[in-house]
Design a protein around this motif. Sequence first.
Motif, PDB file in Angstrom:
ATOM      1  N   ASP A 247     -45.940  56.648  55.422  1.00 34.38           N
ATOM      2  CA  ASP A 247     -45.980  56.792  53.973  1.00 34.38           C
ATOM      3  C   ASP A 247     -45.234  55.662  53.257  1.00 34.38           C
ATOM      4  O   ASP A 247     -45.381  55.517  52.038  1.00 34.38           O
ATOM      5  N   PHE A 248     -44.439  54.882  54.009  1.00 36.46           N
ATOM      6  CA  PHE A 248     -43.637  53.852  53.354  1.00 36.46           C
ATOM      7  C   PHE A 248     -44.521  52.834  52.643  1.00 36.46           C
ATOM      8  O   PHE A 248     -44.339  52.529  51.463  1.00 36.46           O
ATOM      9  N   MET A 249     -45.514  52.283  53.369  1.00 35.92           N
ATOM     10  CA  MET A 249     -46.360  51.258  52.766  1.00 35.92           C
ATOM     11  C   MET A 249     -47.232  51.841  51.663  1.00 35.92           C
ATOM     12  O   MET A 249     -47.486  51.168  50.652  1.00 35.92           O
ATOM     13  N   ASN A 250     -47.699  53.084  51.817  1.00 32.81           N
ATOM     14  CA  ASN A 250     -48.468  53.707  50.742  1.00 32.81           C
ATOM     15  C   ASN A 250     -47.640  53.785  49.469  1.00 32.81           C
ATOM     16  O   ASN A 250     -48.118  53.478  48.370  1.00 32.81           O
ATOM     17  N   GLY A 251     -46.377  54.198  49.617  1.00 34.94           N
ATOM     18  CA  GLY A 251     -45.481  54.262  48.471  1.00 34.94           C
ATOM     19  C   GLY A 251     -45.179  52.891  47.903  1.00 34.94           C
ATOM     20  O   GLY A 251     -45.065  52.713  46.686  1.00 34.94           O
ATOM     21  N   PHE A 252     -45.076  51.901  48.806  1.00 37.16           N
ATOM     22  CA  PHE A 252     -44.781  50.533  48.372  1.00 37.16           C
ATOM     23  C   PHE A 252     -45.946  49.975  47.549  1.00 37.16           C
ATOM     24  O   PHE A 252     -45.739  49.298  46.540  1.00 37.16           O
ATOM     25  N   ARG A 257     -48.212  48.589  42.235  1.00 36.13           N
ATOM     26  CA  ARG A 257     -49.298  48.847  41.294  1.00 36.13           C
ATOM     27  C   ARG A 257     -48.747  49.180  39.913  1.00 36.13           C
ATOM     28  O   ARG A 257     -49.278  48.742  38.885  1.00 36.13           O
ATOM     29  N   SER A 258     -47.668  49.973  39.886  1.00 37.75           N
ATOM     30  CA  SER A 258     -47.035  50.302  38.607  1.00 37.75           C
ATOM     31  C   SER A 258     -46.416  49.061  37.981  1.00 37.75           C
ATOM     32  O   SER A 258     -46.513  48.849  36.765  1.00 37.75           O
ATOM     33  N   LEU A 259     -45.789  48.227  38.800  1.00 37.38           N
ATOM     34  CA  LEU A 259     -45.127  47.031  38.284  1.00 37.38           C
ATOM     35  C   LEU A 259     -46.129  46.055  37.684  1.00 37.38           C
ATOM     36  O   LEU A 259     -45.900  45.500  36.602  1.00 37.38           O
ATOM     37  N   ASN A 263     -54.550  48.820  39.688  1.00 40.62           N
ATOM     38  CA  ASN A 263     -54.702  50.045  40.484  1.00 40.62           C
ATOM     39  C   ASN A 263     -55.165  49.820  41.916  1.00 40.62           C
ATOM     40  O   ASN A 263     -55.074  50.715  42.747  1.00 40.62           O
ATOM     41  N   ASP A 264     -55.700  48.638  42.253  1.00 39.27           N
ATOM     42  CA  ASP A 264     -56.149  48.408  43.630  1.00 39.27           C
ATOM     43  C   ASP A 264     -55.245  47.422  44.370  1.00 39.27           C
ATOM     44  O   ASP A 264     -55.616  46.900  45.430  1.00 39.27           O
ATOM     45  N   LEU A 265     -54.088  47.182  43.827  1.00 39.99           N
ATOM     46  CA  LEU A 265     -53.177  46.192  44.426  1.00 39.99           C
ATOM     47  C   LEU A 265     -52.657  46.663  45.787  1.00 39.99           C
ATOM     48  O   LEU A 265     -52.400  47.846  45.998  1.00 39.99           O
ATOM     49  N   LYS A 266     -52.523  45.712  46.723  1.00 38.02           N
ATOM     50  CA  LYS A 266     -51.953  45.994  48.038  1.00 38.02           C
ATOM     51  C   LYS A 266     -50.921  44.933  48.384  1.00 38.02           C
ATOM     52  O   LYS A 266     -50.972  43.814  47.876  1.00 38.02           O
ATOM     53  N   VAL A 267     -50.001  45.329  49.272  1.00 43.97           N
ATOM     54  CA  VAL A 267     -48.896  44.443  49.642  1.00 43.97           C
ATOM     55  C   VAL A 267     -48.918  44.212  51.151  1.00 43.97           C
ATOM     56  O   VAL A 267     -49.123  45.150  51.929  1.00 43.97           O
ATOM     57  N   GLY A 284     -45.614  47.900  62.388  1.00 44.15           N
ATOM     58  CA  GLY A 284     -45.151  49.148  61.797  1.00 44.15           C
ATOM     59  C   GLY A 284     -46.326  49.894  61.201  1.00 44.15           C
ATOM     60  O   GLY A 284     -47.429  49.352  61.034  1.00 44.15           O
ATOM     61  N   ALA A 285     -46.090  51.157  60.855  1.00 48.62           N
ATOM     62  CA  ALA A 285     -47.142  52.017  60.326  1.00 48.62           C
ATOM     63  C   ALA A 285     -47.635  51.494  58.983  1.00 48.62           C
ATOM     64  O   ALA A 285     -46.865  51.374  58.033  1.00 48.62           O
ATOM     65  N   GLY A 286     -48.914  51.158  58.900  1.00 44.63           N
ATOM     66  CA  GLY A 286     -49.510  50.717  57.640  1.00 44.63           C
ATOM     67  C   GLY A 286     -49.231  49.281  57.272  1.00 44.63           C
ATOM     68  O   GLY A 286     -49.687  48.812  56.219  1.00 44.63           O
ATOM     69  N   MET A 287     -48.478  48.548  58.102  1.00 45.79           N
ATOM     70  CA  MET A 287     -48.152  47.159  57.794  1.00 45.79           C
ATOM     71  C   MET A 287     -49.370  46.258  58.038  1.00 45.79           C
ATOM     72  O   MET A 287     -50.050  46.379  59.056  1.00 45.79           O
TER      73      MET A 287
END
Length: 790
Positions: A247-252, A257-259, A263-267, A284-287
Amino acid sequence: MDINKNVESPFKLKISFDKLLQHYKNFTKSTNAHRAAKAKHIVTIANTYPELKKGFSDAGILKKREREINEILEDAFNPILTKNEIKTASIPFQNLIFNASERFKNIIKAAGKDFKLEIKNMPKDDTYIVACTLILDFYYGYNLNFKRPFYYEIPDAHGITRFYKILYNADFTEIVPNTNAPKITQKDYDELLDNFENIALWKEKFPPNSYTFKGFVISNIFDVTDDQSISNVKSSLIADDKRKDVDFMNGFHEIFRSLFGINDLKVGFSIYNKEDGIFERVYGAGMKSYLLGQHEHEKCTNALCRWSYNRLLKEKKYFSISNVNRVFNKVKTGVPHIKSLHDQGIKSAVFAPIANDSGVMGILEIVSSKPQMLNSINANKLVDVMPYIVTAVERSKNDEENLIEAIIQKECTSIHPSVHWRFAREARDFIKAEMKGEQAAFKKIAFQNIYPLYGQIDIKGSSKARNQATKKDLSLQLSAVKNIFLKASKVESLPIYQQYIYQINNCLTELNDDFKVDSEQQISDFLNQEIADVLKHLSSIAALKQAIDSYFGSIDSKVKALYNHRKDFDDSIALINKEMASLLDKKQEEAQTMYPHYFERFKTDGVEHNMYIGESITKEKNFNLIYLYNLRLWQLQVMCELENAYYQMRSRLPINLDVASMILVFNQPLSISFRMDEKQFDVDGTYNARYEIVKKRVDKAYVKGSTDRVTQKGKISIVYSHKQDEMEYLRYIRFLQSKNYLDTDIEIVELEDLQAITGLKAIRVSVLYHKNKADKSFYTYNDLMKTIKA
């Protein structure tokens, strides 16, 4: 509907505009004619509808007197500013809003029909207590300094979460005690200060509905999405074990996206390995790494063009690509990072170096599937968040280095967790001495008065089996070479070929009749240093080429020899050691929960283990001999289980081998110390050294008056020197016989004297086996072999 219904609170809430109306009453005397006239109008409204001044709890009145309330609040909700300001009028601790600016209404409308407005950082369980603190502050005058910012999280029309800070204006409220309100004394206040979470105590001092809250609050609300996003970045990066949490990357992603308001931004991230000049994927998970795409790693010069390489790694500055497709159509495959983004369907991106004073540590990659959403203008938002990312990466690198050191210590040294506390204590003393400017020295680590236990499951006849495998490989290799020279002599009748055949025959005879320690090396040197070059020369002869190619094709490139039977032997040994060590380690974890003790194991031709138990190792627990006896019984039982595990895996081995198990009993406590030069524990003192000598030699000892070794396949041998040890282990054996671990064929034998060591005896007893884990029958070794062969 009563606004107090189904709500437990120390307040009886009443909506009232009395305190606001008092201001208008004073304005009626104003010299400003317009202000006085408006004030008189509002006072007239209040006199006409006295409930607006007196207060009410019926929510229906809000609808009934909506027009009058709007007129009373018109100055507070200026129509000129209503589309800019975010403002509401409400009562505290409930989402009952009875007036709001146009901008607030539009924000709620954009959030959707299913959105429910609530304060995110106000725990419901704390609402009652927070209300009590307001009473202490407003009515009793205790300055608790409990003020904290509250927030709304509201999605916009694009589904992006935006953050709004709430500032309350409570100028138009008053709090008065009801008849059932206990008076709060200084003693009560002092007690409450140390019991914030004791809800029962707060309800005792402030019973439900014991105070009346009269009035309303005005909430001034501000969009703080950028500030909160930066704070959330910081909070997320502080959390431990980030890579393990899916869930870390999903939250990141959501934070960025808020910053950025996309809405489709990814890191994504890439590690910069300066030593090798490569970018590496972060595991790592989701990296993900959008710079590397599907690659695990890539040379920096292959992942970036010259300009972007200098920009990121030399200048340490970020850059953006606002329209990836447009750039790709111009340069096609000439710019590697553009091609990588294009292949992944990315339309705009920002790459930013994660760098400190020491240089670049990695690359932050922000991407969008829409063109121009990311650009050189909004990329400036990274300025505020990059310091936190840099700090997090620095910490991550330090954590990784510490983890590497921990793994090295765990895998490559003998510092067992049971004695780690002692090393940690000495390390702290070492650090303290250095900080005081004293001569720091790491003191000797030693443990006195501890009892040793030793056991081994050894591969029976491993030297003989290894020699047999070596003979077979060398014989096959020599025979293949001999056949080539026999063919060569038919093609060319040269005496040298006969000479080589003569030498090969001598080597074959030596293998069969007089195999020595150095025979393998001598024959290998002969084949590699003399024969190999000759065969390469002969490969030009058409009639010999196929045979020579086949010969070289059979040679292992690493050992430079035919490596078939020896590989089967080595693979068998490796598999045995792996399985036995793994099972022993697993069992050892269980034993540590019974009573902490030192444990170490070694892989040789089989698996050996040492254990030490005693109070000086445990640090805290009081040692009793019962724990030693328990560990001895545990060891004997585990040796039986290891024997069973081996014979159940035997069919999977490339070659058939047998094992023999032994336990060495040492009756007296001894001392051990950590040898810094060898990074392992060893016994202290001349007397204690006798134990080490016995350990190294006893498995090769013979039964007195015979040619039988003390260890035998299918049996466990327990070597000891004192009668009380014999009696103790006979008790354990009888117990394990009742559990069908051991057979009834107990024998006690004397051992021939070892160098300077006399009086050793051994109990030998057969192990009972199962064919597999599901098998409930019991077999002796001979029974098991017959069953396997049948």
